[in-house]
Design a protein around this motif. Structure first.
Motif, PDB file in Angstrom:
ATOM      1  N   TRP A  63       0.827  -1.205   0.000  1.00 22.77           N
ATOM      2  CA  TRP A  63       0.000   0.000   0.000  1.00 22.77           C
ATOM      3  C   TRP A  63       0.866   1.262   0.000  1.00 22.77           C
ATOM      4  O   TRP A  63       0.542   2.251  -0.657  1.00 22.77           O
ATOM      5  N   ALA A  64       1.984   1.247   0.716  1.00 19.56           N
ATOM      6  CA  ALA A  64       2.788   2.457   0.894  1.00 19.56           C
ATOM      7  C   ALA A  64       3.808   2.683  -0.208  1.00 19.56           C
ATOM      8  O   ALA A  64       4.265   3.803  -0.390  1.00 19.56           O
ATOM      9  N   THR A  65       4.182   1.655  -0.944  1.00 13.56           N
ATOM     10  CA  THR A  65       5.246   1.779  -1.934  1.00 13.56           C
ATOM     11  C   THR A  65       4.961   2.823  -3.008  1.00 13.56           C
ATOM     12  O   THR A  65       5.847   3.611  -3.334  1.00 13.56           O
ATOM     13  N   PRO A  66       3.767   2.910  -3.596  1.00 18.87           N
ATOM     14  CA  PRO A  66       3.557   3.932  -4.631  1.00 18.87           C
ATOM     15  C   PRO A  66       3.739   5.365  -4.120  1.00 18.87           C
ATOM     16  O   PRO A  66       4.307   6.202  -4.816  1.00 18.87           O
ATOM     17  N   ALA A  67       3.298   5.658  -2.900  1.00 21.67           N
ATOM     18  CA  ALA A  67       3.459   7.015  -2.364  1.00 21.67           C
ATOM     19  C   ALA A  67       4.924   7.334  -2.116  1.00 21.67           C
ATOM     20  O   ALA A  67       5.388   8.444  -2.403  1.00 21.67           O
ATOM     21  N   VAL A  68       5.663   6.363  -1.620  1.00 22.62           N
ATOM     22  CA  VAL A  68       7.089   6.580  -1.374  1.00 22.62           C
ATOM     23  C   VAL A  68       7.812   6.774  -2.702  1.00 22.62           C
ATOM     24  O   VAL A  68       8.667   7.660  -2.841  1.00 22.62           O
ATOM     25  N   SER A  69       7.491   5.959  -3.688  1.00 27.26           N
ATOM     26  CA  SER A  69       8.125   6.096  -5.004  1.00 27.26           C
ATOM     27  C   SER A  69       7.826   7.460  -5.616  1.00 27.26           C
ATOM     28  O   SER A  69       8.720   8.097  -6.178  1.00 27.26           O
ATOM     29  N   ALA A  70       6.588   7.912  -5.518  1.00 28.96           N
ATOM     30  CA  ALA A  70       6.229   9.217  -6.068  1.00 28.96           C
ATOM     31  C   ALA A  70       6.988  10.332  -5.349  1.00 28.96           C
ATOM     32  O   ALA A  70       7.425  11.303  -5.983  1.00 28.96           O
ATOM     33  N   SER A  71       7.163  10.195  -4.046  1.00 28.71           N
ATOM     34  CA  SER A  71       7.907  11.211  -3.297  1.00 28.71           C
ATOM     35  C   SER A  71       9.365  11.261  -3.725  1.00 28.71           C
ATOM     36  O   SER A  71       9.934  12.343  -3.897  1.00 28.71           O
ATOM     37  N   VAL A  72       9.973  10.102  -3.919  1.00 27.82           N
ATOM     38  CA  VAL A  72      11.370  10.059  -4.336  1.00 27.82           C
ATOM     39  C   VAL A  72      11.526  10.648  -5.732  1.00 27.82           C
ATOM     40  O   VAL A  72      12.454  11.426  -6.006  1.00 27.82           O
ATOM     41  N   ILE A  73      10.602  10.331  -6.623  1.00 28.94           N
ATOM     42  CA  ILE A  73      10.670  10.879  -7.986  1.00 28.94           C
ATOM     43  C   ILE A  73      10.494  12.393  -7.957  1.00 28.94           C
ATOM     44  O   ILE A  73      11.181  13.120  -8.680  1.00 28.94           O
ATOM     45  N   PHE A  74       9.597  12.912  -7.104  1.00 28.01           N
ATOM     46  CA  PHE A  74       9.423  14.356  -6.980  1.00 28.01           C
ATOM     47  C   PHE A  74      10.718  15.010  -6.511  1.00 28.01           C
ATOM     48  O   PHE A  74      11.128  16.047  -7.044  1.00 28.01           O
ATOM     49  N   ILE A  75      11.364  14.398  -5.534  1.00 34.59           N
ATOM     50  CA  ILE A  75      12.634  14.944  -5.031  1.00 34.59           C
ATOM     51  C   ILE A  75      13.678  14.958  -6.147  1.00 34.59           C
ATOM     52  O   ILE A  75      14.415  15.928  -6.311  1.00 34.59           O
TER      53      ILE A  75
END
Length: 137
Positions: A63-75
């Protein structure tokens, strides 16, 4: 003016088809989701505590992996030392708001200026403590 829009939509057969499909979809998906969630909960209840913790942890990771991935890509995109957004804004003409002033701008560490409604300003903190709306000035 608004009544004509409603009458146009209500007389459109495509609207009624879309509404019917949406209601059928909701009538099928909502009970299936509730049934699946209940069955998974019952399964977790029957498992031992270690296996239930493992299954719950893997579900949480999924459940949490897509949000973490999106945050890393934004950074990565907004990195002041070579991010694509920083580079593109620096290359834009000044009449479009671009230019050298974007070079090195930190999207993730830039503090927001305090406003009268900000909890960081004295009047904002006092207003929030008292439950009063913030004054605009």
């Amino acid at each position: 003016m608004g009544g004509a829009n409603f009458s146009a939509i209500l007389s459109d057969p495509e609207f009624w088809l879309s509404l019917r499909i949406s209601l059928i979809f909701a009538a099928v998906v909502v009970p299936l989701t509730l049934l699946t969630g209940t069955l998974v909960g019952l399964l977790l209840n029957r498992l031992g505590p270690k296996m239930a913790a493992f299954v719950s942890s893997t579900a949480m990771l999924a459940w949490a992996t897509p949000a973490v991935s999106a945050s890393v890509i934004f950074i990565w995109l907004t990195d002041p030392d070579g991010g694509v957004v920083d580079w593109a804004l620096a290359k834009m003409p000044s009449w479009l708001g671009g230019g050298a002033h974007w070079a090195g701008f930190s999207w993730t560490n830039a503090p927001l200026p305090p406003t009268p409604c900000s909890p960081r300003s004295w009047s904002g903190r006092a207003s929030l403590r008292r439950g009063l709306p913030c004054s605009p000035g």
